[in-house]
Design an enzyme around this catalytic site. Structure first.
Site, short mmCIF file in Angstrom:
data_model
loop_
_atom_site.label_atom_id
_atom_site.label_comp_id
_atom_site.label_asym_id
_atom_site.label_seq_id
_atom_site.Cartn_x
_atom_site.Cartn_y
_atom_site.Cartn_z
N SER A 100 -5.21 -8.06 -31.61
CA SER A 100 -6.03 -9.11 -31.00
C SER A 100 -7.47 -8.65 -30.78
CB SER A 100 -5.41 -9.56 -29.68
OG SER A 100 -5.30 -8.46 -28.80
N LYS A 152 -0.43 -4.75 -28.90
CA LYS A 152 0.24 -3.67 -28.16
C LYS A 152 -0.36 -3.40 -26.79
CE LYS A 152 -1.95 0.30 -30.51
NZ LYS A 152 -1.71 1.46 -31.38
N TRP A 199 -15.28 -2.58 -27.46
CA TRP A 199 -16.17 -1.44 -27.21
C TRP A 199 -17.45 -1.50 -28.05
CZ3 TRP A 199 -13.41 3.94 -26.47
CH2 TRP A 199 -12.47 3.84 -25.44
N ARG A 220 -25.74 7.28 -41.76
CA ARG A 220 -24.98 7.97 -40.72
C ARG A 220 -24.48 9.35 -41.16
NH1 ARG A 220 -21.65 3.07 -37.73
NH2 ARG A 220 -23.54 2.29 -36.73
N HIS A 275 -15.49 7.66 -36.39
CA HIS A 275 -15.91 6.38 -35.84
C HIS A 275 -15.28 5.20 -36.56
CE1 HIS A 275 -18.46 3.61 -33.71
NE2 HIS A 275 -19.05 3.19 -34.81
N GLU A 331 -10.53 -3.65 -39.59
CA GLU A 331 -10.68 -2.23 -39.93
C GLU A 331 -9.45 -1.65 -40.62
OE1 GLU A 331 -12.60 0.11 -36.91
OE2 GLU A 331 -12.11 1.98 -37.95
N LEU A 368 -17.84 -5.43 -37.55
CA LEU A 368 -17.50 -6.67 -36.84
C LEU A 368 -17.60 -7.85 -37.80
CD1 LEU A 368 -19.31 -6.26 -33.39
CD2 LEU A 368 -16.86 -6.01 -33.87
C1 LIG Z 1 -17.42 2.45 -29.63
C2 LIG Z 1 -17.50 1.59 -30.86
C3 LIG Z 1 -18.64 0.86 -31.12
C4 LIG Z 1 -18.71 0.05 -32.25
N1 LIG Z 1 -19.83 -0.70 -32.46
C5 LIG Z 1 -19.87 -1.55 -33.52
C6 LIG Z 1 -20.96 -2.45 -33.70
O1 LIG Z 1 -21.86 -2.52 -32.89
N2 LIG Z 1 -20.94 -3.26 -34.80
C7 LIG Z 1 -19.93 -3.24 -35.72
O2 LIG Z 1 -19.97 -3.98 -36.68
N3 LIG Z 1 -18.88 -2.42 -35.55
C8 LIG Z 1 -18.82 -1.59 -34.47
N4 LIG Z 1 -17.74 -0.77 -34.32
C9 LIG Z 1 -16.60 -0.93 -35.23
C10 LIG Z 1 -15.89 -2.23 -34.89
O3 LIG Z 1 -15.86 -2.39 -33.50
C11 LIG Z 1 -14.46 -2.26 -35.39
O4 LIG Z 1 -14.42 -1.87 -36.74
C12 LIG Z 1 -13.90 -3.66 -35.27
O5 LIG Z 1 -14.01 -4.08 -33.92
C13 LIG Z 1 -12.46 -3.70 -35.70
O6 LIG Z 1 -11.92 -4.94 -35.33
P1 LIG Z 1 -10.39 -5.19 -35.56
O7 LIG Z 1 -10.09 -6.55 -35.07
O8 LIG Z 1 -10.03 -4.83 -36.95
O9 LIG Z 1 -9.67 -4.06 -34.63
P2 LIG Z 1 -9.61 -3.88 -33.04
O10 LIG Z 1 -10.67 -4.60 -32.35
O11 LIG Z 1 -9.49 -2.41 -32.81
O12 LIG Z 1 -8.23 -4.56 -32.66
C14 LIG Z 1 -6.99 -4.02 -33.08
C15 LIG Z 1 -5.89 -4.69 -32.30
O13 LIG Z 1 -4.62 -4.36 -32.82
C16 LIG Z 1 -3.73 -4.01 -31.77
N5 LIG Z 1 -2.68 -3.15 -32.36
C17 LIG Z 1 -2.86 -1.98 -33.02
N6 LIG Z 1 -1.68 -1.51 -33.47
C18 LIG Z 1 -0.74 -2.42 -33.09
C19 LIG Z 1 0.67 -2.48 -33.26
N7 LIG Z 1 1.36 -1.54 -33.90
N8 LIG Z 1 1.34 -3.55 -32.73
C20 LIG Z 1 0.67 -4.53 -32.06
N9 LIG Z 1 -0.67 -4.50 -31.87
C21 LIG Z 1 -1.37 -3.46 -32.39
C22 LIG Z 1 -4.64 -3.35 -30.75
O14 LIG Z 1 -4.07 -3.32 -29.49
C23 LIG Z 1 -5.85 -4.27 -30.84
O15 LIG Z 1 -5.66 -5.43 -30.06
C24 LIG Z 1 -17.64 0.02 -33.17
C25 LIG Z 1 -16.49 0.76 -32.92
C26 LIG Z 1 -16.41 1.53 -31.76
C27 LIG Z 1 -15.14 2.31 -31.50
#
Ligand SMILES: Cc1cc2nc3c(=O)[nH]c(=O)nc-3n(C[C@H](O)[C@H](O)[C@H](O)COP(=O)(O)OP(=O)(O)OC[C@H]3O[C@@H](n4cnc5c(N)ncnc54)[C@H](O)[C@@H]3O)c2cc1C
Length: 504
Positions: free
Chosen positions: A5, A27, A37, A263, A323, A347, A364
């Site tokens: 989520s 999770k 974050w 980077r 990262h 990601e 993002l």
């Molecule tokens: C500190 C930080 C700063 C960043 N700043 C930027 C930025 O400014 N701009 C940018 O573009 N990117 C940035 N990034 C990268 C970007 O935030 C991430 O790549 C992006 O948010 C990933 O989104 P997502 O929805 O794929 O994953 P996430 O937002 O990590 O969500 C993953 C979800 O999956 C759930 N999950 C995981 N495994 C399971 C499982 N087995 N069962 C059930 N649920 C599960 C987790 O609980 C979570 O809810 C940053 C990353 C970090 C760590």
């Protein structure tokens, strides 16, 4: 069903829910993850003089010859629409004199990064989307439950198994599980970034791609235990500069873009200077207006303050940390993996957008764009063909070792042997050390171990330096290796040219 989520999962779920019922399994608490974050923001060509083509070109240049041109064009073209949609969903992007305020970040040719709440973009995005998801009549939310297996048979996906043993039927599953930073002892990622998505995909038999490509951020705050707080690139974009302990600028003469170079270049320069001087590199903003620093970067300032550091006045000690993982489950531009009924977005997926290195703030963006595209595909009844590259689904056989101990050992081995600067001897040693680890009792640690092994294998196989992957024994790019590598089983292959979107 959507697993996860963050921005990718919530974007997918909200869009699917416009057409059919959807369940989110996540999770932690709804919205917990890397997205919340995120500091810097979301890249989109919405500023004066900017174009989708310029954004796509910057993306391809950062990708160092491995980024996929059609992915870059498609994702960058959708970016202005994503910003408009997020604004319509309630995200209040920062404005300056009536226009959306845009920050300049590393390797972007123009200011292009939309942000909210100064450097609290992720928190604002998640707050708006999670609220919508909670209120949506067609979205069921299951929090604090971890998916441990995606269940597949010869026709594809038919459900998931949870860590507590329960199963939930589903014929369409979207993996949106985020990153893998905790493969490494030092990371900026939240505790949940444990490579669950690639591990689930691999166990379901899906092909993975670009596993050697891990981005190390140059400026994590060198204070406290991992995960380390991030000092966003936007801070250097606003004028923050890196110095060694003798007051010498670290990036002078290293790269024409100086402190805003790619980077990987900045990260290696930071490590080398710290090694040469025996002292940490620091970032300084002391030449800037302190009030502006605090109002533009309230999150980073608060993170620094929690370690007794004033962002605007004090030297801020920094270190590189894992990262972002460019690799993941191989998908097409609708998020389809090679297993029918399984999509991967955000990601945990590898669309080819980032190639060998991700352009700042494209993470993002990709999560939002692919979440939407996969949702449209799911809702319109799309499904991957059954003849993509797959392996036999692997089942987890538990051992007896403590999962936390195995996770800790993996992080140390990977940081030492498969980190920012790699070589053949170190990588082979890391593989041996990973193979010698006892088998963990829990599937999550077993998945992390499996992905650590594959990442190291992939890094060993790529005998060149390209983007985020740096081999000191092969310090130059090799044009003959300018292709992405896909893993179905333990054998590397070139990325198959099947177009998953062609076959419904
Ligand atoms: C500190 C930080 C700063 C960043 N700043 C930027 C930025 O400014 N701009 C940018 O573009 N990117 C940035 N990034 C990268 C970007 O935030 C991430 O790549 C992006 O948010 C990933 O989104 P997502 O929805 O794929 O994953 P996430 O937002 O990590 O969500 C993953 C979800 O999956 C759930 N999950 C995981 N495994 C399971 C499982 N087995 N069962 C059930 N649920 C599960 C987790 O609980 C979570 O809810 C940053 C990353 C970090 C760590």
């Amino acid at each position: 069903m959507v697993i996860g989520s963050g921005l990718a999962g919530l974007s997918a779920a909200l869009r699917i829910a416009a057409h059919r019922d959807v369940v989110i399994v996540t999770k932690g608490r709804l919205g917990e993850g890397s997205t919340s974050w995120a500091q810097g923001g979301i890249a989109a060509a919405v500023g004066p003089g900017d174009t989708v083509q310029a954004h796509a070109t910057d993306t391809l240049v950062a990708g160092a010859g491995l980024a996929d041109a059609s992915a870059a064009e498609a994702v960058c073209a959708d970016a202005p629409g994503v910003i408009a949609d997020l604004a319509a969903l309630g995200v209040e992007f920062d404005h300056d004199r009536g226009r959306i305020a845009l920050a300049r970040e590393g390797a972007h040719s123009l200011p292009r990064v939309a942000h909210a709440g100064g450097d609290a973009t992720g928190r604002h995005v998640i707050a708006a989307l999670a609220l919508r998801a909670r209120r949506h009549a067609r979205i069921a939310i299951i929090e604090h439950r971890r998916v441990e297996d995606v269940l597949v048979d010869e026709r594809g996906v038919h459900g998931v198994r949870l860590a507590d043993g329960g199963t939930i039927p589903a014929d369409r599953v979207v993996l949106a599980t985020g990153g893998s930073g905790h493969l490494f002892a030092r990371t900026t990622n939240p505790h949940g970034a444990t490579a669950d998505g690639p591990a689930l995909a691999r166990r379901a038999g899906a092909a993975l791609v670009d596993m050697e490509m891990v981005q190390f951020h140059p400026t994590a705050l060198a204070a406290g235990p991992s995960p380390l707080a991030l000092v966003s690139e936007a801070v250097r974009g606003a004028g923050g500069m890196l110095y060694d302990c003798n007051g010498e600028p670290v990036m002078a003469g290293v790269h024409p873009m100086g402190d805003l170079g790619p980077r990987d270049v900045v990260a290696r320069a930071v490590v080398r200077r710290a090694r040469e001087t025996g002292r940490e590199v620091v970032m300084s903003l002391a030449h800037l207006d302190p009030d502006r620093v605090h109002s533009r970067f309230p999150e980073v300032a608060a993170l620094c303050a929690s370690h007794g550091i004033d962002l605007a006045r004090d030297p801020v000690p920094v270190t590189p940390a894992a990262h972002y993982c460019m690799g993941g489950a191989l998908t097409d531009l609708d998020g389809r993996t090679t297993v029918p009924g399984l999509w991967a977005v955000g990601e945990c997926a590898g669309t080819g957008l980032h190639g060998a290195n991700r352009l700042a703030s494209n993470g993002l963006l990709e999560a939002a764009v692919l979440g939407r595209r996969a949702a449209d595909d799911v809702a319109s009844g799309g499904r991957s063909p059954a003849d993509g590259p797959r392996t036999d689904p692997a089942r987890f056989t538990p051992g007896e070792a403590d999962g936390d101990e195995v996770r800790g050992a993996i992080g140390r081995i990977m940081w030492r042997g498969c980190g920012l600067e790699r070589d053949g001897t170190g990588l082979a040693g890391a593989l041996d050390a990973l193979d010698a680890l006892p088998r963990p009792a829990d599937a999550q640690a077993a998945g992390l171990l499996e992905i650590a092994r594959l990442t190291t294998h992939a890094a060993l196989a790529r005998e060149e330096s390209r983007g985020a992957h740096f081999r000191s024994d092969f310090p130059d790019p090799d044009p003959a290796q300018a292709h992405r590598t896909c893993w179905a089983g333990d054998t590397p292959t070139a990325v198959p040219s099947i177009d998953l979107t062609e076959v419904a």
